[in-house]
Every structure is written in structure tokens, then in C-alpha cells.
Design a protein around this motif. Structure first.
Motif, PDB file in Angstrom:
ATOM      1  N   GLY A  48       0.764  -1.275   0.087  1.00 28.52           N
ATOM      2  CA  GLY A  48       0.089   0.134   0.040  1.00 28.52           C
ATOM      3  C   GLY A  48       0.723   1.327  -0.240  1.00 28.52           C
ATOM      4  O   GLY A  48       1.894   1.502  -0.539  1.00 28.52           O
ATOM      5  N   ILE A  49       0.447   2.218   0.701  1.00 28.17           N
ATOM      6  CA  ILE A  49       0.873   3.622   0.841  1.00 28.17           C
ATOM      7  C   ILE A  49       2.408   3.632   1.395  1.00 28.17           C
ATOM      8  O   ILE A  49       3.101   4.478   1.268  1.00 28.17           O
ATOM      9  N   ALA A  76       6.339  -6.366 -10.768  1.00 30.78           N
ATOM     10  CA  ALA A  76       5.778  -7.433 -10.012  1.00 30.78           C
ATOM     11  C   ALA A  76       5.927  -7.213  -8.656  1.00 30.78           C
ATOM     12  O   ALA A  76       5.413  -7.727  -7.896  1.00 30.78           O
ATOM     13  N   LEU A  77       7.209  -6.334  -8.106  1.00 36.18           N
ATOM     14  CA  LEU A  77       7.414  -5.953  -6.860  1.00 36.18           C
ATOM     15  C   LEU A  77       6.466  -4.844  -6.217  1.00 36.18           C
ATOM     16  O   LEU A  77       6.025  -5.017  -5.109  1.00 36.18           O
ATOM     17  N   GLY A  93       3.391  -6.697 -14.724  1.00 31.16           N
ATOM     18  CA  GLY A  93       3.778  -7.834 -13.862  1.00 31.16           C
ATOM     19  C   GLY A  93       3.114  -8.333 -12.691  1.00 31.16           C
ATOM     20  O   GLY A  93       3.575  -8.948 -11.831  1.00 31.16           O
ATOM     21  N   TYR A  94       1.906  -7.617 -12.289  1.00 28.51           N
ATOM     22  CA  TYR A  94       1.052  -7.758 -11.173  1.00 28.51           C
ATOM     23  C   TYR A  94       1.217  -9.361 -10.866  1.00 28.51           C
ATOM     24  O   TYR A  94       0.964  -9.679  -9.711  1.00 28.51           O
ATOM     25  N   PHE A  95       0.729 -10.122 -11.890  1.00 25.96           N
ATOM     26  CA  PHE A  95       0.187 -11.369 -11.899  1.00 25.96           C
ATOM     27  C   PHE A  95       1.585 -12.626 -11.333  1.00 25.96           C
ATOM     28  O   PHE A  95       1.160 -13.494 -10.826  1.00 25.96           O
ATOM     29  N   SER A  97      -0.202 -12.056  -5.198  1.00 20.65           N
ATOM     30  CA  SER A  97      -0.614 -11.575  -3.990  1.00 20.65           C
ATOM     31  C   SER A  97      -1.620 -10.420  -4.292  1.00 20.65           C
ATOM     32  O   SER A  97      -2.082  -9.564  -3.436  1.00 20.65           O
ATOM     33  N   TYR A  98      -1.653  -9.886  -5.427  1.00 18.29           N
ATOM     34  CA  TYR A  98      -2.398  -8.753  -5.904  1.00 18.29           C
ATOM     35  C   TYR A  98      -3.966  -9.216  -5.814  1.00 18.29           C
ATOM     36  O   TYR A  98      -4.439 -10.193  -5.954  1.00 18.29           O
ATOM     37  N   ALA A  99      -4.652  -7.879  -5.311  1.00 16.56           N
ATOM     38  CA  ALA A  99      -6.036  -8.124  -4.855  1.00 16.56           C
ATOM     39  C   ALA A  99      -6.971  -8.863  -6.000  1.00 16.56           C
ATOM     40  O   ALA A  99      -7.800  -9.736  -5.740  1.00 16.56           O
TER      41      ALA A  99
END
Length: 441
Positions: free
Chosen positions: A21-22, A350-351, A385-387, A391-393
Motif C-alpha cells: 500500500g501507501i 511485479a514487486l 507484471g502484477y500477476f 498476491s495482488y487483490a
């Protein structure tokens, strides 16, 4: 000394990921403080233009959400999905792509995921197939959307290199769309059909998963106010206006800049358009101004702005003070094989889980290394690269809403349902983007 400074920035990034998050922005501030006060690096200018343009877009989008416009868009998505249940592995990702393209945020997919999961289950289609590629599609569309935070960040960075918003869209819309279709072809064959999946049938027999109840594909009639529909119209008009003003610079006011007459920048243009359209949404759609800051889009967007503030400021400071060293070390490699830089974009995204923050952190380095601006646009989809780390929402939401439990994280973590569709989509998008970019160089 550079390697020590780089290790500090990366180390703080890994530390920040634990909190998420922030805190990413705060960690960027800590990195900056160490670079300035310990290593005595001169701080670069903070990315004010990017932060302001993202703020304007976020406020406009949140106003539409407050007017009920986002809910209206979701209802349209549900109608499309229920009309084509057997082809949902292709329809769902296209709907996710389209809605993210219009909304400028991948958060819109949260409301579509439950519909995709249930429609596919009721149609006897393995939910893992449409869910996996739909989540990936919602991410890829960010880099093709004219009003997303990542795209407007690219516009601001590449404007001095004669790369316009239209150039970015010409490269990224077809590349990401074809990439998503390629990923959908693979996803449509993932796993066994539900009626042939022994593991699913075993869970069904023991009552671990609910049985499929045949139902017609009717959609509950939902009534939306005129204001909700008008807010969507204003929103789409704002995106269209931004594209038109980008395509035809002569429509923008001309001022003297450095002794030359030039149209107002697209950065300022987007900011002005979004603020005006946001004001029109409040006035004509009867939105209470106080509601805007309570919207989920506003909260997520402002968090993103702060993260960019800290991360980009620290990254720019590191690069600006070590530019000669960096060029001497990796410039030859990157210029010979620019695709290597795409791997760096993918890894960082991704990070830190932010396309816009990745753009601001690394794209200036790509420019400094001499990579042609159009090629950087071609590799722009690599910031999705989120996937990679599940862990992404939106990835977790897909798993949670799949009542058949076919969408899952594997035993070895990285062998999850999104991995192969995501890699196929990203590799195809970047490859096609490179091809288009080289064609217009």
C-alpha cells in the motif's frame, strides 16, 4: 558507490513490499533521505507533473463512481457475459479489457469477477479459464488506456521526444489486445472440462463445492438514474476529447515556449480537460462533492500518487547522480538488446504493483540509456507484471469467487492459474509492440 546506493533503494523496496500500500511511497522517502543525507546526492525534482495529472484523472473518475456511473458500466458487462456463456473464455477478457480501457482503472474488474465465475460455472465451463485471462486483460488494458495513470505518466515523460498520446495508443492498443487474445486462446484450453475433472467431481460428490443449478441467462433488471448514465457519457467524452486534442495539436492554444511558438502540452491539456469534466459531472449529475473523496477509486488513486511521489523521487535522484556510470556499464547491452530493459520493467512492476510507479521509476533510465522512445512505448506492456507473485487483490478475488476451486495458487506458489496466461499475454504484447514501434520509427 553506485552499487551500494542501488542496493539501498532495492532493499527498501523489498522491505516495503512486506507492508504494501501507501508504505511504498514512505519507503521511497526513506531511500531518498539516505541518498541525500548520507551519500550527499543532489535530490532530483519530484515528479510534480505526473502527480498532478494522475490526481486530475482520479478525481474525475471518482466523480463518475459517485454518480453511479461505474455501477451502470458493470450492469452492461453482466448483460454481455450472460448473453454469451459458452464463449465466456473469450468474451470475459474482452469485456474486462474494454471496461478497464474506458474506466482507466483495473479496479473495475472487481465487480465483474463474481459474474464471470458464476456465469462460467452455470454454463459448465471451467471458471479458471475465463477468470485467469480476464484478470490479466484488466491489467494489460491499463497500458492502452488514454487516461490511466501509467499512460499519462508516459505522455509526460515522452512528450519532449516527439512521442504523443496518439503514438502510444497506436502501439499499445493493438499490441495488448492481440496479446490478450493470444492468452485467451491458451486459457480456453486450461485444465479439464468440469464434467471430466476428477478432482472437481470428487469435491462435488463430498459437498465441498455446490452443484451446478441450470438457470436461464436472464439478467435482473436494474434501474439506473439519468445522472448515472450521463456521468458515463461525460466520462467517455472526456477520454475522446483527450485523444482528439492529442491527434490534432492545432486545436490546442499556442504559446511562446523558449522562443518558439508551440501548443500547450498534453500534460496540461489532460489536467484541464479532466478538471472541467469532473466539474460538469458534479454539477449536472448531482454529485455531492464530499462523496468523491469517499470513493474507492479516489482512495486507491491518491495512494498511487503518494507511492509515485516517494519511489520516483528516490529513483530519479539515484539515476541523475550516477548517469555517467550507468551509461558506461549497461548502455551497450541495452542498445544492442533493448528487450532486456523490458525484463527490468516486468520485474519491478511485479514487486511494487503499480504500472505508473514503474514507469516513473525506470522509463527515465531507459531514455538516459539511449533506448529510442518508440521502443520504450513498445515495451510499455511489460509493466503489467502484477500477476507474477499471486498476491495482488484481483488475483485473490478470482480465486475467492471461483466456487469450483479450479482457480488456485499451486503447491509451489508460482504455478498458479494466472502464470502462463499472463506470461503469454505479456510476451505477445511486448513483441507486437516492438514490431509496431520499429515500423513507425
Amino acid at each position: 558507490m553506485f552499487w551500494i546506493e542501488l542496493a539501498i533503494v532495492i532493499g527498501m523496496l523489498f522491505f516495503a513490499v512486506r507492508y504494501g500500500g501507501i508504505f511504498l511511497g514512505m519507503a521511497g522517502g526513506v531511500s531518498l533521505a539516505i541518498l541525500v543525507f548520507v551519500f550527499h546526492l543532489k535530490p532530483a525534482l519530484p515528479p510534480i507533473d505526473v502527480m498532478l495529472i494522475i490526481t486530475a484523472v482520479v478525481v474525475m473518475t471518482a466523480a463518475v463512481q459517485a454518480a453511479g456511473g461505474m455501477d451502470y458500466l458493470i450492469s452492461l458487462a453482466e448483460k454481455l457475459l450472460r448473453k454469451n456463456p459458452k464463449n465466456i473464455s473469450f468474451v470475459a477478457p474482452l469485456v474486462s479489457y474494454l471496461f478497464t480501457l474506458m474506466a482507466g482503472t483495473g479496479n473495475v474488474v472487481f465487480s465483474i469477477i463474481p459474474v464471470i465465475a458464476e456465469v462460467s460455472r452455470e454454463a459448465g465451463v471451467r471458471p479458471e479459464r475465463p477468470l485467469s485471462i480476464s484478470v490479466i486483460a484488466s491489467q494489460q488494458a491499463i497500458t492502452a488506456c488514454p487516461i490511466s495513470a501509467a499512460t499519462v505518466a508516459m505522455v509526460g515523460l515522452l512528450a519532449p521526444y516527439n512521442v504523443s498520446l496518439v503514438d502510444i495508443l497506436i502501439i499499445c492498443i493493438p499490441s495488448t489486445l492481440l496479446g490478450v487474445l493470444g492468452g485467451a486462446i491458451y486459457a480456453s484450453h486450461m485444465g479439464k472440462d468440469l464434467d471430466k475433472d476428477e478432482e472437481y467431481l470428487s469435491r462435488l460428490k463430498t459437498g465441498e463445492v455446490p452443484p451446478i443449478v441450470e438457470r436461464t441467462n436472464e439478467v435482473k433488471v436494474k434501474h439506473f438514474s439519468t445522472e448515472a448514465k450521463l456521468s458515463v457519457a461525460i466520462f467517455l467524452a472526456s477520454a475522446l476529447l483527450v485523444v482528439v486534442l492529442g491527434m490534432f495539436p492545432s486545436l490546442r492554444p499556442i504559446f511562446e515556449d523558449g522562443g518558439k511558438m508551440a501548443p500547450i502540452s498534453m500534460t496540461s491539456t489532460i489536467e484541464i480537460v479532466m478538471m472541467v469534466m469532473g466539474a460538469l459531472t458534479v454539477v449536472f449529475c448531482r454529485v455531492k462533492a464530499d462523496q468523491i473523496i469517499e470513493m474507492s477509486i479516489f482512495k486507491a488513486g491518491m495512494m498511487g500518487v503518494f507511492c509515485i511521489f516517494g519511489l520516483a523521487w528516490a529513483g530519479d535522484t539515484l539515476v541523475a547522480n550516477n548517469l555517467d556510470f550507468i551509461k558506461s556499464g549497461v548502455q551497450g547491452i541495452v542498445q544492442t538488446a533493448p528487450w532486456v530493459f523490458a525484463i527490468a520493467l516486468f520485474a519491478v512492476s511485479a514487486l511494487i504493483l503499480s504500472q505508473a510507479a514503474t514507469v516513473r521509476a525506470l522509463m527515465p533510465l531507459g531514455l538516459a540509456l539511449g533506448i529510442p522512445a518508440p521502443l520504450l512505448v513498445g515495451m510499455f506492456p511489460a509493466v503489467n507484471g502484477y500477476f507474477f507473485i499471486p498476491s495482488y487483490a484481483t488475483l485473490i478475488a478470482g480465486i475467492a469467487f471461483d466456487r469450483t476451486k479450479t482457480t488456485r495458487i499451486g503447491k509451489y506458489i508460482f504455478n498458479h492459474s494466472y502464470m502462463v496466461p499472463g506470461l503469454i499475454t505479456t510476451i505477445l504484447s511486448v513483441s507486437i509492440g516492438f514490431f509496431i514501434a520499429k515500423a513507425i520509427l
